[in-house]
Scaffold this motif. Structure first.
Motif, PDB file in Angstrom:
ATOM      1  N   THR A 220     -17.009  -2.810   8.622  1.00 19.60           N
ATOM      2  CA  THR A 220     -15.590  -3.167   8.672  1.00 19.60           C
ATOM      3  C   THR A 220     -14.937  -2.489   9.873  1.00 19.60           C
ATOM      4  N   TYR A 221     -13.839  -3.062  10.314  1.00 19.13           N
ATOM      5  CA  TYR A 221     -13.076  -2.484  11.427  1.00 19.13           C
ATOM      6  C   TYR A 221     -11.615  -2.747  11.091  1.00 19.13           C
ATOM      7  N   SER A 222     -10.820  -1.689  11.027  1.00 21.50           N
ATOM      8  CA  SER A 222      -9.458  -1.923  10.552  1.00 21.50           C
ATOM      9  C   SER A 222      -8.478  -0.915  11.128  1.00 21.50           C
ATOM     10  N   VAL A 223      -7.215  -1.303  11.073  1.00 23.64           N
ATOM     11  CA  VAL A 223      -6.164  -0.456  11.622  1.00 23.64           C
ATOM     12  C   VAL A 223      -5.771   0.609  10.596  1.00 23.64           C
ATOM     13  N   ILE A 224      -6.066   0.342   9.337  1.00 26.71           N
ATOM     14  CA  ILE A 224      -5.770   1.292   8.257  1.00 26.71           C
ATOM     15  C   ILE A 224      -6.723   0.964   7.110  1.00 26.71           C
ATOM     16  N   SER A 225      -7.103   1.935   6.310  1.00 26.13           N
ATOM     17  CA  SER A 225      -8.032   1.662   5.209  1.00 26.13           C
ATOM     18  C   SER A 225      -7.369   0.706   4.220  1.00 26.13           C
ATOM     19  N   PRO A 226      -8.168  -0.080   3.492  1.00 24.60           N
ATOM     20  CA  PRO A 226      -7.573  -0.994   2.505  1.00 24.60           C
ATOM     21  C   PRO A 226      -6.693  -0.239   1.500  1.00 24.60           C
ATOM     22  N   GLU A 227      -7.109   0.972   1.123  1.00 25.78           N
ATOM     23  CA  GLU A 227      -6.310   1.759   0.170  1.00 25.78           C
ATOM     24  C   GLU A 227      -4.970   2.138   0.793  1.00 25.78           C
ATOM     25  N   GLY A 228      -5.034   2.574   2.063  1.00 29.67           N
ATOM     26  CA  GLY A 228      -3.813   2.965   2.763  1.00 29.67           C
ATOM     27  C   GLY A 228      -2.860   1.789   2.917  1.00 29.67           C
ATOM     28  N   ALA A 229      -3.432   0.634   3.256  1.00 28.75           N
ATOM     29  CA  ALA A 229      -2.605  -0.556   3.440  1.00 28.75           C
ATOM     30  C   ALA A 229      -1.939  -0.945   2.125  1.00 28.75           C
ATOM     31  N   ALA A 230      -2.719  -0.900   1.042  1.00 27.65           N
ATOM     32  CA  ALA A 230      -2.176  -1.287  -0.265  1.00 27.65           C
ATOM     33  C   ALA A 230      -1.050  -0.333  -0.668  1.00 27.65           C
ATOM     34  N   ALA A 231      -1.246   0.957  -0.399  1.00 29.75           N
ATOM     35  CA  ALA A 231      -0.225   1.943  -0.766  1.00 29.75           C
ATOM     36  C   ALA A 231       1.057   1.693   0.018  1.00 29.75           C
ATOM     37  N   LEU A 232       0.902   1.354   1.294  1.00 25.09           N
ATOM     38  CA  LEU A 232       2.087   1.137   2.122  1.00 25.09           C
ATOM     39  C   LEU A 232       2.773  -0.191   1.818  1.00 25.09           C
ATOM     40  N   LEU A 233       1.954  -1.221   1.610  1.00 22.56           N
ATOM     41  CA  LEU A 233       2.520  -2.560   1.463  1.00 22.56           C
ATOM     42  C   LEU A 233       3.036  -2.820   0.059  1.00 22.56           C
ATOM     43  N   TRP A 234       2.230  -2.434  -0.913  1.00 26.87           N
ATOM     44  CA  TRP A 234       2.581  -2.778  -2.286  1.00 26.87           C
ATOM     45  C   TRP A 234       2.752  -1.554  -3.158  1.00 26.87           C
ATOM     46  N   LYS A 235       2.800  -0.387  -2.528  1.00 27.78           N
ATOM     47  CA  LYS A 235       2.992   0.887  -3.235  1.00 27.78           C
ATOM     48  C   LYS A 235       1.954   1.083  -4.332  1.00 27.78           C
TER      49      LYS A 235
END
Lengths: 325, 329
Positions: A220-235
């Motif tokens: 995978t290659y990403s700007v933020i981890s899926p966990e981090g993204a979920a926390a930021l986007l959907w808390k």
């Protein structure tokens, strides 16, 4: 098998059943070969169904697998005369990044990569593959050295990200990453980058400004981890699966978006199932890439790299206007 | 007392934390008013939601640091720096340009570029659209050229009101185009960063803007061009870890938050509390990551000094350029 992931459960169950039948045959002398054959062909089908239709989240799990081959696993199999070189000459030696000189099919090269550990003890030593600034500065030192002696550079990318800590910030984590980006842009030797596990944000990109960027099929290659993204986007970091799909972080997604140059296929079920075999797949891509890049004139290589990165990123114009100012 | 209550205003510049202080104060003042009023009520009243919304916006501003309340107009006159404690309030991109450039010299570049939605990311186009309407900007950065005390320069100014100043493909593209103009026109490049980092909704495209902007800076560097980076509040993540850290000279505004990893993430990782000044401009200066911390009132002069030392023009020629009838554009 202990290394099986939850989504592989049907395969695991069937595999257990087949081996039970086989041992039953051996012990009792009853011929169940017809039955076994039937199950084996069902197994074949099942593997195809499951591994042929992996969700982004399945790939994330494989990319993070405990037994996933690391940079050193591949260096050992792909290069000869590897001599690890240590230290950034400024502060220390960061073992979350390894690098050194080696030969690839007789050709001198510099090879560098993030290095995770495979067990707790090694992971502590390697800081789970999350570098401090000295790691990036060591990598840069080795890349500059490669340039001086006109050796191609091969970078393996495999990190959750640059380490978030006090000392890292004090010593200039930002500057260390940024410096690599600007200096890598200017290297007059070929640079090949291969994402072999997780390519986590700026910490991955700091080894990623290359002429060719490849990804293993399940990396995978990403700007933020899926966990981090979920926390930021959907808390809610529990929505990581959804984030993994939304963020387009898998090799097939990034290939489709033309952000990488190619996908290196993986052994069925993931690279950890057969490291030797996996190394041969990487070998093939690496050989071709080095050959292609060796044909480019040295004076053009920097220009082409500049052009490559300049063209990344789509944009639009306000209705009715165009590129003219 | 009635007056004091009326002076309670909502200020869009304040962050949530400061906003909630404001709400609290409002309640306290309300209670005090009731306490001293002649017609005593038996209990304090709390203003209804409706009443809160009737408060005029932007007339007064409360300093999030020293909590003093001042006229927004006065604050603006003072370059949005608090008169009593020196707190540097955020500036919009255009307000920032006004503090730096000689009047009437600024010419904007590429104002018409807007974001695409390359990942089909849920509600990204709507959010961009609403930020465009709210800020009057097309993206999180304004680029252009102008004169600073007569010295020409290409500049980029980020605006944290637009998607937290995050860097997506448009921010990257506008920075690269500005750098290329600086190379072609042989001008210094100045960038005021104000950004939360990479723009998540553009995924790896936004990550790659770090490489894209750094690559362009490499070209400027090879052409011998000067780059001055000024980090303002906040400069974090992918912006801090790319162009913002790559100035020939790196400056910052006092108390600006500057760093790679977010404070909360570090706290969760190392499980200990961080020092108060962690990741401030002063912290970076102490650790050798900055050339200078410059107060806003001194910024134009500081830039002028740096530009004059690097300028091929003599002071006389620069004076000539200041003439209003000079046609340079």
């Amino acid at each position: 098998m202990a290394e099986d992931l939850p989504f592989e459960k049907p395969i695991t169950e069937l595999r257990t059943k087949i081996s039970e039948l086989k041992s039953f045959t051996a012990e009792k002398g009853i011929d169940l070969s017809g039955e076994i054959e039937k199950l084996e062909s069902r197994m074949e089908q099942l593997e195809e169904d499951i591994y042929g239709n992996m969700s982004p989240w399945n790939r994330v799990q494989i990319a993070r697998h405990n037994n996933r081959p690391t940079t050193l696993d591949y260096i050992e199999r792909l290069f000869t005369d590897f001599l690890e070189l240590h230290g950034d000459r400024l502060y220390g030696d960061d073992e979350a990044i390894v690098g050194g000189i080696a030969k690839y099919k007789g050709q001198p090269v510099t090879v560098i990569g993030h290095q995770r550990g495979k067990g707790t003890k090694e992971n502590l030593r390697r800081n789970f593959g999350m570098p401090h600034p000295e790691g990036y500065r060591k990598a840069m030192r080795l890349m500059k050295q490669a340039e001086k002696f006109n050796r191609p550079i091969i970078n393996f990318i495999d990190t959750k990200g640059a380490y978030p800590g006090i000392a890292a910030e004090e010593r200039g984590q930002s500057e260390a990453i940024a410096r690599n980006l600007i200096e890598m842009a200017d290297l007059s030797v070929p640079v090949i980058c291969i994402v072999i596990g997780e390519g986590g944000s700026g910490g991955a990109l700091a080894l990623g400004v290359g002429d060719r960027i490849y990804m293993l099929e399940n990396s995978t290659y990403s700007v933020i981890s899926p966990e981090g993204a979920a926390a930021l986007l959907w808390k809610d970091s529990g929505l990581a699966q959804r984030a993994a799909e939304t963020m387009k972080i898998t090799a097939p997604d990034l290939r489709e978006l033309k952000l990488i140059d190619g996908i290196i296929p993986e052994v069925r079920g993931g690279a950890h199932r057969n490291i030797e075999q996996q190394a041969t797949y990487i070998d093939e891509t690496l050989t071709n890439a080095l050959k292609e890049l060796s044909e480019i004139d040295q004076s053009e290589i920097v220009e082409k790299r500049h052009e490559k990165f300049k063209n990344i990123g789509p944009y639009d114009y306000v209705n009715g206007t165009n590129g003219a100012n | 007392m009635e007056k004091i209550y009326e002076l309670q205003v909502k200020n869009t510049l304040l962050n949530n934390e400061a906003g909630s202080y404001l709400e609290m104060d409002k309640e306290v003042i309300c209670m005090l008013r009731d306490l001293f009023s002649k017609k005593k009520k038996k209990y304090a009243t709390i203003p209804s939601e409706e009443a809160k919304q009737e408060v005029p916006e932007g007339l007064m501003t409360k300093c999030p640091q020293c909590k003093s309340i001042m006229y927004t107009k006065e604050l603006k006159k003072n370059l949005s720096v608090c008169d009593s404690c020196g707190f540097h309030h955020r500036l919009t991109a255009y307000d920032r340009l006004d503090t730096i450039f000689d009047e009437g010299t600024f010419e904007e570049f590429d104002q018409n570029i807007i974001s695409k939605d390359p990942l089909d990311f849920p509600s990204y186009p709507e959010k961009s659209q609403s930020d465009r309407e709210k800020t009057g900007l097309n993206e999180a950065i304004v680029t252009g050229k102008g004169k600073i005390d007569g010295y020409p320069a290409v500049v980029g100014v980020m605006d944290a009101r637009f998607r937290m100043g995050s860097m997506g493909s448009v921010v990257g593209e506008k920075i690269v185009r500005a750098i290329e103009r600086a190379i072609v026109e042989d001008m210094p490049f100045i960038l005021f960063a104000a950004s939360g980092g990479a723009r998540m909704q553009e995924g790896v495209f936004s990550l790659m803007q770090m490489a894209k902007t750094s690559t362009a800076l490499n070209k400027l560097h090879n052409a011998g061009g000067l780059f001055i980076s000024i980090m303002t509040h906040p400069t974090t993540g992918g912006v801090s870890a790319s162009f913002a850290s790559l100035g020939d000279i790196n400056l910052a505004e006092p108390k600006a938050l500057i760093g790679f990893a977010g404070r909360r993430i570090i706290e969760q990782t190392i499980r200990q509390e961080l020092p108060e000044d962690f990741q401030t401009a002063e912290f970076l200066l102490k650790h050798g990551q900055l050339d200078r911390v410059v107060e806003r009132k001194d910024m134009k002069d500081t830039l002028k000094t740096i530009l004059s030392i690097h300028s091929p023009l003599s002071e006389g020629e620069v004076e000539e350029q200041k003439e209003p009838n000079e046609q340079e554009v």
